[in-house]
Design a protein around this motif. Structure first.
Motif, PDB file in Angstrom:
ATOM      1  N   MET A   1      11.193  66.864   6.092  1.00 19.14           N
ATOM      2  CA  MET A   1      10.430  66.514   7.302  1.00 19.14           C
ATOM      3  C   MET A   1      11.337  66.532   8.531  1.00 19.14           C
ATOM      4  O   MET A   1      12.518  66.255   8.438  1.00 19.14           O
ATOM      5  N   CYS A   2      10.758  66.803   9.675  1.00 11.66           N
ATOM      6  CA  CYS A   2      11.553  66.812  10.900  1.00 11.66           C
ATOM      7  C   CYS A   2      11.436  65.461  11.589  1.00 11.66           C
ATOM      8  O   CYS A   2      10.331  64.957  11.760  1.00 11.66           O
ATOM      9  N   LEU A 129       5.189  65.851  22.256  1.00  6.27           N
ATOM     10  CA  LEU A 129       4.745  66.427  20.980  1.00  6.27           C
ATOM     11  C   LEU A 129       3.219  66.401  20.885  1.00  6.27           C
ATOM     12  O   LEU A 129       2.609  67.289  20.289  1.00  6.27           O
ATOM     13  N   ASP A 130       2.598  65.408  21.506  1.00  7.16           N
ATOM     14  CA  ASP A 130       1.120  65.362  21.522  1.00  7.16           C
ATOM     15  C   ASP A 130       0.577  66.604  22.259  1.00  7.16           C
ATOM     16  O   ASP A 130      -0.337  67.268  21.780  1.00  7.16           O
ATOM     17  N   ALA A 219       3.701  68.325  11.760  1.00  9.04           N
ATOM     18  CA  ALA A 219       3.458  69.235  12.887  1.00  9.04           C
ATOM     19  C   ALA A 219       4.786  69.717  13.464  1.00  9.04           C
ATOM     20  O   ALA A 219       4.967  70.914  13.727  1.00  9.04           O
ATOM     21  N   LEU A 220       5.735  68.797  13.615  1.00  9.96           N
ATOM     22  CA  LEU A 220       7.019  69.172  14.205  1.00  9.96           C
ATOM     23  C   LEU A 220       7.749  70.189  13.326  1.00  9.96           C
ATOM     24  O   LEU A 220       8.347  71.144  13.822  1.00  9.96           O
ATOM     25  N   ILE A 223       6.091  73.487  13.796  1.00 13.77           N
ATOM     26  CA  ILE A 223       6.393  74.043  15.125  1.00 13.77           C
ATOM     27  C   ILE A 223       7.817  74.610  15.154  1.00 13.77           C
ATOM     28  O   ILE A 223       8.054  75.705  15.664  1.00 13.77           O
ATOM     29  N   LYS A 224       8.763  73.871  14.572  1.00 13.80           N
ATOM     30  CA  LYS A 224      10.157  74.350  14.598  1.00 13.80           C
ATOM     31  C   LYS A 224      10.297  75.649  13.812  1.00 13.80           C
ATOM     32  O   LYS A 224      11.003  76.564  14.235  1.00 13.80           O
ATOM     33  N   ALA A 225       9.598  75.712  12.667  1.00 14.89           N
ATOM     34  CA  ALA A 225       9.673  76.939  11.868  1.00 14.89           C
ATOM     35  C   ALA A 225       9.041  78.101  12.651  1.00 14.89           C
ATOM     36  O   ALA A 225       9.586  79.208  12.697  1.00 14.89           O
ATOM     37  N   ALA A 226       7.898  77.823  13.287  1.00 12.44           N
ATOM     38  CA  ALA A 226       7.220  78.884  14.050  1.00 12.44           C
ATOM     39  C   ALA A 226       8.084  79.323  15.229  1.00 12.44           C
ATOM     40  O   ALA A 226       8.154  80.511  15.562  1.00 12.44           O
TER      41      ALA A 226
END
Ligand SMILES: Nc1ncnc2c1ncn2[C@@H]1O[C@H](COP(=O)(O)OP(=O)(O)OP(=O)(O)O)[C@@H](O)[C@H]1O
Length: 452
Positions: A1-2, A129-130, A219-220, A223-226
Motif C-alpha cells: 500500500m502507498c 488526493l480527494d 487509490a494512491l 495513481i502512482k502506478a498509472a
C-alpha cells in the motif's frame, strides 16, 4: 500500500526541494488552499529557506454573491501574516455552456498574470488526493475524450502553463480531512463554496459516489502506478518521434514505412500527439478515432492504392513512403491582424504581423509559392493524394497575408511559430520528453525543467 502523506510533512519535503525565489499561493478561501497558505507560512517561519518567500492571490469569478467579500477575507488573512496578496476579477461575458471549463481557463490565466506581476514563475495550488481521485474517476467514465490509460494517472505534481508559469501541487498524496483537521486545531475558519453542493456538477456527483472514508491508500497506489506508466509511455513515444519521424515544412509529419513494427502503445501515443498538434487542437483525438487510425497504420498495406483516413482535423495517408499526417484541407479560417498583432491561426501557428496596415491571413497560394511547391512535388515528398491538399498541408507555401489596400498577397510580413496544442497550454510534467521531441520536430525551442 502507498502511505497517505501528512500535510505538514508534505510541505516540509516540498520546501526542502525548492530553489530560492517567490512562490505564489493560489488561495480560494476554501479549506485546502487556506490550509496550504497557513502551513507554508508556518513552516517558513519555523525554518526559513534562504530566498524562499510567499505571496498569494485570489480569483473572484464574479459568479455568485459573496465571492468578492470572501476574496477580501483572504486578503485580511494575508495582511495579518504580512503576506502580499492580490485579487483579480474575471471580467466580461460569461458563457452559458461550459462555464466550469471557461472559469478554470480564466482562473489560470489570471493567476499566471498575477504571478508575473509578483515577479515569479511558480504558482502553488492545494489540489489534494480527494481532487485527484475525483479527476481520475471522471476521466475514467469519459471514454470519448481520448484520455485512455494515460489520463488515469491524474494531475501531475508539476504542470507548465502557457509556456511561462509552473504550477506546483505538493498535496496530491494528502487527504482533505487531514488538512481540515490542521485548520480546526488552529481555530481557522474556511469558506464552503455552495457550488460544492450543486449536484448539477459532475465533480460534486463523483465526490458523493466516492465517499470520504476509505479507498485512499488503494487509490494512491493505483495513481502512482498509472503515473509511472504514463511517464514511460510518453518517453517511449518521444523516442519513436526522435528516431522515426521527420517533418516536411513543419506541416506534414512523416513516419518511417516500418513504423508499424513499433510497440503499439507508444506508437499510438506518438501518433495521437502528432494529430493533436498538426490538427491545431488542444486535446488528443478520442479513442474511437485512434482505433481507426491504428487499424490503418498496422493493417495490411495495399500497394498502389494508399489507404487514408481522417482524425482530429488531420488527414492520415499510408503510402510506400511512410505514414503521412497533415491538417485536412477544410474549414481553414481567415484571420484579420492589426499592425503588430499576434494571434493564433487555426490553432497551429502563432502569427505576428510586421505589416504596417491590417492584413488578412488565409490559406491560398501565390506564384512564387506555387513554384516552390512544385519543387517539393517534383521531389516527390508527398503522396499524390496529399498534394491536392496543398493549401492546408504546406502553409509555408500557402499562408498569405493580404494587406487590405492591396490585391497582392505578401508572405514576408508574417512571422510564424508553430503551436504545440495542449503541450503549449497545459504541459504535464509526465510529458516533458514528448513535448521536447515535438518541439524539435517542429523547429521550436524546447521546454526546460523548472527551477523547483
Ligand atoms: N478562486 C480561486 N482563487 C485562487 N485559487 C484558486 C481558486 N479556485 C481554486 N484555486 C486553486 O486551485 C486549487 C484547486 O481548486 P479546485 O479543486 O476548485 O479547482 P479545480 O477546477 O477542481 O482544479 P483545476 O483548476 O486544476 O481544474 C485550489 O486548491 C486553489 O489552490
Amino acid at each position: 500500500m502507498c502511505p497517505i502523506e501528512d500535510p505538514r510533512s508534505a510541505i516540509d519535503t516540498f520546501l526542502n526541494r525548492l530553489s530560492p525565489g517567490r512562490l505564489l499561493v493560489a488561495v480560494s478561501g476554501g479549506s485546502d488552499s487556506l490550509g496550504l497558505l497557513t502551513l507554508l507560512h508556518e513552516a517558513l517561519a519555523a525554518a526559513p529557506r534562504p530566498g524562499v518567500t510567499l505571496c498569494a492571490a485570489t480569483i473572484d469569478h464574479g459568479l455568485r454573491a459573496g465571492a468578492a467579500e470572501e476574496a477580501e477575507q483572504v486578503g485580511s488573512f494575508c495582511r495579518q501574516r504580512d503576506i502580499p496578496h492580490r485579487i483579480a476579477r474575471w471580467q466580461g461575458e460569461k458563457p452559458t455552456t461550459g462555464l466550469a471549463a471557461s472559469a478554470r481557463e480564466a482562473r489560470y490565466r489570471l493567476l499566471a498574470d498575477l504571478a508575473e506581476d509578483f515577479g515569479t514563475r511558480r504558482i502553488v495550488t492545494a489540489h489534494t488526493l480527494d481532487d485527484q481521485r475525483e479527476t481520475i474517476a471522471m476521466r475514467a467514465s469519459r471514454t470519448e475524450t481520448g484520455d485512455q490509460a494515460p489520463g488515469l494517472s491524474g494531475m501531475a505534481a508539476l504542470t507548465l502553463y502557457d509556456c511561462r508559469i509552473f504550477i506546483l501541487r505538493p498535496w496530491l498524496a494528502c487527504r482533505r480531512q487531514d488538512i481540515r483537521d490542521e485548520l480546526t486545531r488552529r481555530d481557522i475558519p474556511w469558506v464552503d463554496d455552495p457550488s460544492n453542493q450543486d449536484l448539477r456538477s459532475e465533480r460534486v456527483r463523483t465526490r458523493r459516489t466516492l465517499g470520504v472514508d476509505h479507498g485512499y491508500e488503494a487509490a494512491l497506489k493505483t495513481i502512482k502506478a498509472a503515473a509511472e506508466g504514463r511517464r514511460q509511455l510518453s518517453d517511449a513515444a518521444a523516442a519513436l518521434l526522435d528516431s522515426r519521424a521527420r517533418m516536411i515544412d513543419r506541416t506534414v509529419a512523416v513516419l518511417a514505412p516500418d513504423i508499424a513494427d513499433a510497440a503499439p502503445a507508444p506508437l499510438a501515443h506518438a501518433i495521437s500527439a502528432l494529430i493533436m498538434v498538426l490538427g491545431g487542437r488542444r486535446h488528443l483525438p478520442g479513442r474511437e478515432q485512434m482505433d481507426k487510425v491504428m487499424a490503418l497504420v498496422t493493417g495490411p498495406y495495399k500497394d498502389r492504392h494508399p489507404d487514408r483516413t481522417t482524425a482530429g482535423r488531420c488527414l492520415i495517408v499510408r503510402s510506400a513512403g511512410g505514414l503521412f499526417i497533415a491538417r485536412e484541407c477544410r474549414g481553414l479560417p481567415s484571420l484579420r491582424l492589426e499592425p503588430g498583432d499576434t494571434a493564433i491561426w487555426d490553432g497551429r501557428f502563432r502569427i505576428t504581423s510586421h505589416s504596417d496596415e491590417p492584413v488578412l491571413v488565409h490559406a491560398g497560394r501565390n506564384a512564387d509559392d506555387a513554384a516552390e511547391y512544385r519543387k517539393a512535388e517534383t521531389e516527390d515528398l508527398l503522396p499524390p493524394f496529399m498534394r491536392r491538399h496543398a493549401d492546408a498541408v504546406a502553409p509555408r507555401f500557402s499562408l498569405l497575408a493580404q494587406p487590405q489596400a492591396s490585391r497582392q498577397p505578401d508572405l514576408l510580413s508574417l512571422a510564424c511559430k508553430p503551436e504545440l496544442g495542449g503541450y503549449d497550454r497545459f504541459l504535464s510534467g509526465f510529458d516533458l520528453e514528448l513535448a521536447n521531441a515535438l518541439a524539435a520536430l517542429f523547429g521550436r525551442d524546447g521546454f526546460s525543467r523548472p527551477p523547483v
